[in-house]
Design a protein around this motif. Structure first.
Motif, PDB file in Angstrom:
ATOM      1  N   GLY A  23       7.262 -42.375  -4.075  1.00  0.00           N
ATOM      2  CA  GLY A  23       6.587 -41.743  -5.197  1.00  0.00           C
ATOM      3  C   GLY A  23       5.094 -41.957  -5.233  1.00  0.00           C
ATOM      4  O   GLY A  23       4.400 -41.394  -6.076  1.00  0.00           O
ATOM      5  N   THR A  24       4.558 -42.766  -4.300  1.00  0.00           N
ATOM      6  CA  THR A  24       3.113 -42.987  -4.254  1.00  0.00           C
ATOM      7  C   THR A  24       2.401 -41.677  -3.920  1.00  0.00           C
ATOM      8  O   THR A  24       2.816 -40.955  -3.007  1.00  0.00           O
ATOM      9  CB  THR A  24       2.762 -44.047  -3.194  1.00  0.00           C
ATOM     10  N   LEU A  25       1.349 -41.381  -4.679  1.00  0.00           N
ATOM     11  CA  LEU A  25       0.591 -40.167  -4.396  1.00  0.00           C
ATOM     12  C   LEU A  25      -0.070 -40.273  -3.034  1.00  0.00           C
ATOM     13  O   LEU A  25      -0.745 -41.254  -2.731  1.00  0.00           O
ATOM     14  CB  LEU A  25      -0.468 -39.944  -5.487  1.00  0.00           C
ATOM     15  N   ALA A  26       0.117 -39.229  -2.205  1.00  0.00           N
ATOM     16  CA  ALA A  26      -0.341 -39.271  -0.811  1.00  0.00           C
ATOM     17  C   ALA A  26      -1.851 -39.138  -0.724  1.00  0.00           C
ATOM     18  O   ALA A  26      -2.501 -38.525  -1.572  1.00  0.00           O
ATOM     19  CB  ALA A  26       0.339 -38.174  -0.011  1.00  0.00           C
ATOM     20  N   ARG A  27      -2.402 -39.712   0.342  1.00  0.00           N
ATOM     21  CA  ARG A  27      -3.797 -39.535   0.710  1.00  0.00           C
ATOM     22  C   ARG A  27      -3.859 -39.164   2.185  1.00  0.00           C
ATOM     23  O   ARG A  27      -3.000 -39.568   2.954  1.00  0.00           O
ATOM     24  CB  ARG A  27      -4.601 -40.823   0.486  1.00  0.00           C
ATOM     25  N   GLY A  28      -4.880 -38.434   2.559  1.00  0.00           N
ATOM     26  CA  GLY A  28      -5.017 -38.068   3.975  1.00  0.00           C
ATOM     27  C   GLY A  28      -5.722 -36.736   4.137  1.00  0.00           C
ATOM     28  O   GLY A  28      -6.620 -36.387   3.361  1.00  0.00           O
ATOM     29  N   ARG A  29      -5.281 -35.976   5.141  1.00  0.00           N
ATOM     30  CA  ARG A  29      -5.901 -34.689   5.447  1.00  0.00           C
ATOM     31  C   ARG A  29      -4.835 -33.649   5.730  1.00  0.00           C
ATOM     32  O   ARG A  29      -3.784 -33.964   6.278  1.00  0.00           O
ATOM     33  CB  ARG A  29      -6.826 -34.800   6.660  1.00  0.00           C
TER      34      ARG A  29
END
Length: 356
Positions: A23-29
């Motif tokens: 459920g952690t909000l994703a980070r990246g590209r």
């Protein structure tokens, strides 16, 4: 820079935030990659390559992309490659189609979790599967139909099929022999077929008519050359009318031609990019070359003379071959005569500006 008017587009938005399994909000590209080169001839538009956006808090900015079936597009039938790279590690790659009939979509509407099946397979613990789960009779309680099937002499009908279809080998050999007169007949037929192919082979004359010779020929239709085209004998363009473009130059990414030549010899220049052409040079009348803009001469401007007397940044003029015999209709005429610079205005008065 906005995409040209007339080119259909589709706006892709993230919808619900992308999350990790916990459920952690994703980070990246996230990267949307098109073919290296795509053209839309009707809009003089060239595009290609990739668009990369950052994923923050599970979301990325809405992105407007060229529809994969835009009118006049070449090539056709391609899809965008969508690649996601998570900062925490891992990622995925999928392919999506963005047809123009849906101008705004969410990523989840067009993204398949599995490109073949459309969904992931679900693994089942076989230890917990019962006979009822698969529609089978409980152990030790075979149905009457099963008992009847086992006791039948030919339950599947394969024995009768074998007897009726395969038959005795001798009778089958006889049937085959009656269908073929001799092996020689088949050899003769094969030779006749080879001869027929030989008779239709590509001859030199047929090849000359079908393919462009190295010594020259005519190409009907458009021809695209990728790379440098070196011409040893120059080019000739025959156009339908004087206003047809016979030569144009663009730099990759330009919306407008930087340089253009028309069938009547008129030339135009522009800044490139999305700026229209704003400078021209053309024949306006017999023996007259004209521009509708400004002519800037960095060194010298010579009028009917070959000598500048060592001057740099000046105007060299020979004595007027024929001084103005009549009065100019407007403004005036500046001309040298007898070594002096003279001005004849619309009043008819001649004034010596620089005496000899």
């Amino acid at each position: 820079m906005p995409l040209p008017a007339g080119v259909e587009t589709v706006t892709v938005s993230p919808g619900q935030p992308l999350t990790l399994p916990d459920g952690t909000l994703a980070r990246g590209r996230i990267t949307f990659t098109a073919p290296d080169l795509v053209t839309v001839a009707s809009a003089d538009f060239v595009t290609g390559g990739a668009v990369q956006l950052y994923i923050t808090g599970g979301l990325f900015d809405d992105v407007t992309l060229v529809a994969t079936d835009a009118t006049g597009m070449s090539p056709t039938g391609w899809t965008y490659k969508v690649t996601v790279e998570f900062t925490e590690g891992g990622g995925w790659t999928r392919y999506i189609s963005l047809p123009k009939n849906a101008p705004a979509v969410k990523l989840s509407d067009v993204l398949l979790t599995d490109p073949v099946e459309g969904q992931h397979a679900v693994l089942v613990d076989l230890a917990g599967v019962t006979a009822a789960d698969v529609g089978a009779d409980p152990a030790g309680a075979a149905s009457t139909a099963m008992t009847t099937h086992v006791q039948a002499a030919d339950p599947h009908g394969d024995r009768a099929y074998s007897d009726g279809v395969t038959g005795p080998i001798a009778s089958r050999v006889t049937a085959v022999e009656s269908g073929f007169t001799s092996v020689n007949a088949y050899i003769t037929d094969a030779l006749n077929r080879v001869q027929a192919l030989e008779n239709t082979r590509l001859t030199q004359a047929a090849g000359d008519a079908r393919y462009l010779l190295l010594t020259g020929g005519t190409v009907n239709g458009a021809m695209q050359v990728v790379g440098l085209l070196s011409l040893g004998g120059g080019t000739t363009a025959t156009t339908a009318n004087a206003g047809t473009v016979v030569h144009a130059v663009l730099v990759s990414g330009d919306t407008f031609d930087r340089f253009r030549v028309y069938g009547d010899g008129k030339q135009e220049w522009g800044p490139g990019g999305n700026g229209a052409r704003d400078t021209n040079l053309y024949r306006s009348a017999a023996d007259v070359l004209r521009t509708d803009d400004t002519l800037h001469v960095t060194v010298n401007l010579r009028l009917n003379t070959t000598s500048m007397g060592g001057c740099v940044g000046g105007i060299g003029m020979a004595n007027a071959t024929t001084p103005p015999a009549s009065t100019p209709s407007g403004g005036g005429v500046l001309y040298p005569e007898g070594g002096a610079l003279k001005w004849k205005g619309s009043s008819g008065t001649v004034t010596t500006i620089a005496p000899a």
